[in-house]
Design a protein around this motif. Structure first.
Motif, PDB file in Angstrom:
ATOM      1  N   UNK A 115       0.981  -1.198   0.076  1.00 48.40           N
ATOM      2  CA  UNK A 115      -0.035  -0.597   0.177  1.00 48.40           C
ATOM      3  C   UNK A 115       1.330   1.410   0.166  1.00 48.40           C
ATOM      4  N   UNK A 116       2.149   1.365   1.059  1.00 48.64           N
ATOM      5  CA  UNK A 116       2.532   2.184   1.227  1.00 48.64           C
ATOM      6  C   UNK A 116       3.511   2.281  -0.831  1.00 48.64           C
ATOM      7  N   UNK A 117       3.565   1.979  -1.048  1.00 48.41           N
ATOM      8  CA  UNK A 117       4.308   1.856  -3.118  1.00 48.41           C
ATOM      9  C   UNK A 117       3.610   2.100  -3.612  1.00 48.41           C
ATOM     10  N   UNK A 118       1.706   1.885  -3.369  1.00 47.04           N
ATOM     11  CA  UNK A 118       1.233   2.367  -4.292  1.00 47.04           C
ATOM     12  C   UNK A 118       0.738   3.525  -4.138  1.00 47.04           C
ATOM     13  N   UNK A 119       0.753   4.264  -3.148  1.00 47.24           N
ATOM     14  CA  UNK A 119       0.288   5.343  -2.903  1.00 47.24           C
ATOM     15  C   UNK A 119       1.292   6.362  -3.513  1.00 47.24           C
ATOM     16  N   UNK A 120       2.850   5.780  -3.108  1.00 47.91           N
ATOM     17  CA  UNK A 120       4.231   6.995  -3.456  1.00 47.91           C
ATOM     18  C   UNK A 120       3.651   6.346  -5.414  1.00 47.91           C
ATOM     19  N   UNK A 121       3.480   4.876  -5.833  1.00 43.80           N
ATOM     20  CA  UNK A 121       3.772   5.122  -7.135  1.00 43.80           C
ATOM     21  C   UNK A 121       2.386   6.120  -7.701  1.00 43.80           C
ATOM     22  N   UNK A 122       0.825   6.392  -7.250  1.00 43.58           N
ATOM     23  CA  UNK A 122      -0.155   7.109  -7.529  1.00 43.58           C
ATOM     24  C   UNK A 122       0.466   8.494  -8.049  1.00 43.58           C
ATOM     25  N   UNK A 123       1.029   8.653  -6.242  1.00 45.65           N
ATOM     26  CA  UNK A 123       1.776  10.663  -6.664  1.00 45.65           C
ATOM     27  C   UNK A 123       2.680  10.863  -7.438  1.00 45.65           C
ATOM     28  N   UNK A 124       4.195  10.074  -7.666  1.00 37.95           N
ATOM     29  CA  UNK A 124       4.526   9.913  -8.805  1.00 37.95           C
ATOM     30  C   UNK A 124       4.137  10.471  -9.936  1.00 37.95           C
ATOM     31  N   UNK A 125       3.259   9.435 -10.687  1.00 37.36           N
ATOM     32  CA  UNK A 125       2.612   9.655 -12.076  1.00 37.36           C
ATOM     33  C   UNK A 125       1.791  10.885 -12.130  1.00 37.36           C
ATOM     34  N   UNK A 126       0.799  10.978 -10.410  1.00 34.38           N
ATOM     35  CA  UNK A 126       0.457  12.879 -10.432  1.00 34.38           C
ATOM     36  C   UNK A 126       1.381  13.360 -10.988  1.00 34.38           C
ATOM     37  N   UNK A 127       2.347  13.582  -9.973  1.00 35.08           N
ATOM     38  CA  UNK A 127       3.263  14.998 -10.311  1.00 35.08           C
ATOM     39  C   UNK A 127       3.834  15.019 -11.900  1.00 35.08           C
ATOM     40  N   UNK A 128       3.548  13.704 -12.708  1.00 36.09           N
ATOM     41  CA  UNK A 128       4.745  13.816 -14.104  1.00 36.09           C
ATOM     42  C   UNK A 128       3.435  14.188 -14.342  1.00 36.09           C
ATOM     43  N   UNK A 129       1.942  13.737 -14.701  1.00 37.18           N
ATOM     44  CA  UNK A 129       0.549  14.235 -15.271  1.00 37.18           C
ATOM     45  C   UNK A 129       0.900  16.145 -14.786  1.00 37.18           C
ATOM     46  N   UNK A 130       0.947  16.251 -13.861  1.00 39.78           N
ATOM     47  CA  UNK A 130       1.169  17.706 -13.009  1.00 39.78           C
ATOM     48  C   UNK A 130       2.407  18.630 -14.070  1.00 39.78           C
ATOM     49  N   UNK A 131       3.060  18.105 -14.398  1.00 37.53           N
ATOM     50  CA  UNK A 131       4.723  18.613 -15.624  1.00 37.53           C
ATOM     51  C   UNK A 131       3.834  19.169 -16.814  1.00 37.53           C
TER      52      UNK A 131
END
Length: 677
Positions: free
Chosen positions: A152-168
């Protein structure tokens, strides 16, 4: 700006060293080969923040003995360690090698927890270089594995990281969706204390959308959650984000207060990213107050830091602010200089290759979604089949019951007739129901098939193009730039379609034999390239050989072949040649006419020359449709001849060999793929 991502090996810095350096060295001296890998890895962790060269030494020892012991977990961990080291010392090719090697080892050994970390680190590696397509690919893979092992920790981090890419990429809708998923997972698993970073990322999007009050409200929620207990990094980011929000809201005094606090915190913790960002904001404040010299000084400091830690997106924005400052001063030379720098850097970050790769990644994600839909469809079909089977069994039972009823009550003729009619009626209904159910199943199969195969491809392509086009919708210059690229792409597609239509014309138009004046045809074809910018740079040379017999052939087809050969010569010209030329010569012998087109351009590689006449094959990095030589060969075949590559470079020579008298030649309507030695 808050960027909540897994920093390289941060978990190592948080692990207690357990044993002292002396204890580990003593253990290393006593260890046999089976434990040297793990002890060396512990020494790597000890030295990683003390002496990078020693860390590299023990990382390599760990890697060597893990390989000897075929310890895939050890190989994966040691590869990750060495990738970290080589990234630190800026040997990026070696870092990429060990990332790839570690991923391969983790897959072989089914070491999913290490594989997640490798994917995340490799994603960060690409993100810091603004190769967002590769970063998104590895973040998506980390999400897949985290989901598979319920990390679950890895999933949350992955969603956040993917969100950052879409933000960029300015895809705010996708970014917010991924941040919300990360927050949901953290709440579900009692990790509310880690939510502030996601909220700060969401506040950045609200600022970009002009929702400044919502951004400030979100950041106030972060302050409540922290309650004075958050890390220095989060507090620094929080102050910067508040300063950013108030700056965009045009409350400049409040903005300066928070930005100054962020600057002081960043300076005390050596947070170079926030230092560079706050200096850029200070420059914008100076610009508003018309203190142009002060703005330039801040921009210079911010530029130095941005280059030092490779903040290319910030560097792009710094160039744009330079442009605004010099524009306010009326220095047009500087305006043009920094406008060019801005455009070059922007195009190096967001380009057609990135758009194409992002489209492929989105298509892959949609393919996975389609597979889920297909699995659901298969389950539904299986359920329908089960129902059909049950209906069949019930039908058989009903028939059996009907027979028993008939035998038991055959004494009563009237009852028998009633029962027979009832049985006939019910059986007919069952057969009809079964038939309708089968028909519905087939129609359902067809619908799902078309939805997943006919609609998915075009829809995914449209989504990919529109997502890229709307990334900078709020900036007219960028929108104009993207529209230009879309127009260019559409023009190229139109050209390709025109050439495909030309295929039908070449195959089906009747041959018109007439006497051909090659000089006139060549003048017409050569003149058609006058609109090219580099047309005046290329000299046309003509050499006439022996010409004793009139050339009787089809003028349109000969003109078409020459236009394709000259188009290649113009398109692949060499900018390094001092004297650029195209030479056309012709001669006759033994009933054949040979027209040669020679140029001193880029030439054709040995690997490509066997394939250049194939449909859609492009032999050079220069953009082309891959249709020109294929169509030229087809036209030559209709003339009873062929096009050959007589020489591939220094110079490049193509030859059109046709019958001198087409009326007496045997014409084959089939491309002949021939390359001369």
């Amino acid at each position: 700006m808050s960027r909540y991502i897994f920093i390289f090996f941060i978990f190592l810095a948080l692990i207690g060293r357990g044993q002292s350096k002396e204890g580990l060295m003593e253990a290393l001296g006593r260890a046999d080969s089976s434990s040297l890998d793990s002890i060396s890895y512990e020494l790597f962790k000890y030295y990683m923040s003390v002496d990078i060269n020693e860390a590299k030494k023990f990382g390599r020892i760990s890697y060597r003995y893990s390989t000897l012991n075929k310890n895939f977990r050890g190989i994966a961990k040691a590869s990750r360690a060495l990738a970290y080291v080589y990234n630190r010392i800026e040997r990026f090719d070696s870092a990429v090698y060990f990332f790839s090697n570690g991923i391969e080892a983790a897959k072989k050994g089914n070491v999913d927890d290490v594989l997640v970390s490798l994917y995340v680190d490799f994603g960060i590696f690409h993100e810091t270089r603004d190769t967002y397509d590769s970063a998104l690919k590895y973040y998506n893979r980390s999400l897949d594995i985290s989901t598979k092992i319920a990390d679950h920790e890895g999933m949350a981090a992955a969603y956040n990281n993917i969100g950052l890419i879409y933000y960029y990429l300015n895809n705010h809708e996708e970014a917010l969706s991924h941040y919300e998923k990360a927050i949901e997972i953290k709440k579900r698993n009692g990790r509310e204390a880690e939510i502030p970073v996601n909220l700060m990322n969401m506040a950045l999007i609200y600022n970009d959308q002009g929702k400044f009050e919502l951004a400030i409200l979100t950041l106030s929620e972060v302050e409540k959650i922290c309650n004075g207990e958050c890390s220095d990094k989060i507090v620094t980011d929080l102050n910067y984000d508040l300063g950013y929000a108030y700056f965009e809201k045009n409350e400049l005094d409040k903005a300066l207060k928070y930005l100054t606090t962020a600057y002081e915190l960043a300076k005390s913790t050596n947070n170079k990213k926030i230092l560079a960002q706050t200096l850029h904001r200070f420059a914008k404040l100076r610009l508003i107050k018309q203190d142009y010299n002060g703005a330039i000084e801040y921009l210079k400091e911010s530029e130095v830091l941005s280059r030092e830690i490779n903040l290319r997106r910030l560097l792009r924005d710094i160039y744009d602010t330079y442009r605004l400052v010099y524009q306010a001063q009326g220095d047009l030379t500087k305006v043009v200089e920094f406008q060019n720098k801005y455009m070059l850097l922007k195009d190096s970050i967001f380009n057609e290759k990135l758009a194409s790769n992002l489209k492929d990644i989105q298509l892959d994600a949609q393919r996975k979604q389609s597979e889920v839909i297909i699995q659901q469809k298969d389950s539904e079909i299986e359920r329908v089949r089960l129902i059909t089977t049950l209906v069949g069994v019930i039908s058989i039972l009903l028939v059996a019951v009907s027979v028993l009823i008939y035998r038991n009550y055959r004494a009563s003729h009237r009852m028998k007739k009633i029962l027979e009619k009832e049985i006939e009626k019910r059986t007919g209904e069952l057969v009809k129901s079964n038939s309708e159910l089968t028909k519905m199943t087939q129609e359902y199969d067809q619908l799902v098939y078309r939805a997943s195969h006919d609609i998915r491809g075009p829809l995914a392509t449209l989504m990919g193009l529109t997502n890229i086009a709307k990334q900078d919708y709020d900036e007219p210059l960028r929108v104009k730039d993207y529209l230009g690229k879309i127009e260019s792409t559409a023009s190229g597609l139109n050209q390709t379609l025109s050439q495909l239509m030309e295929t039908n014309r070449i195959r089906n138009l009747p041959i018109c034999v007439e006497e051909i004046n090659i000089s006139e045809v060549l003048d017409e074809v050569y003149s058609s390239f006058k609109s090219l910018n580099h047309f005046p740079l290329i000299q046309l040379r003509i050499e006439k050989g022996d010409w004793s017999t009139p050339l009787l052939s089809d003028r349109h087809l000969i003109s078409f072949v020459l236009s394709k050969l000259l188009d290649n010569a113009f398109k692949y010209f060499s900018s390094y040649q001092q004297e650029k030329y195209i030479k056309v010569s012709w001669s006759q012998s033994e009933g054949k006419t040979v027209i040669a087109v020679e140029d001193n351009g880029q030439g054709i590689s040995s690997n490509a020359k066997e394939k250049i006449f194939q449909l859609f094959y492009v032999a050079s990095d220069v953009h082309g449709s891959g249709l020109g030589l294929f169509l030229a060969q087809m036209a030559a075949n209709r003339l009873g001849g062929r096009v050959i590559l007589a020489r591939s470079s220094s110079p490049t020579v193509f030859k059109l060999i046709i019958s001198t008298n087409l009326a007496t030649a045997q014409v084959e309507d089939k491309p002949v793929m021939t390359v001369a030695s």
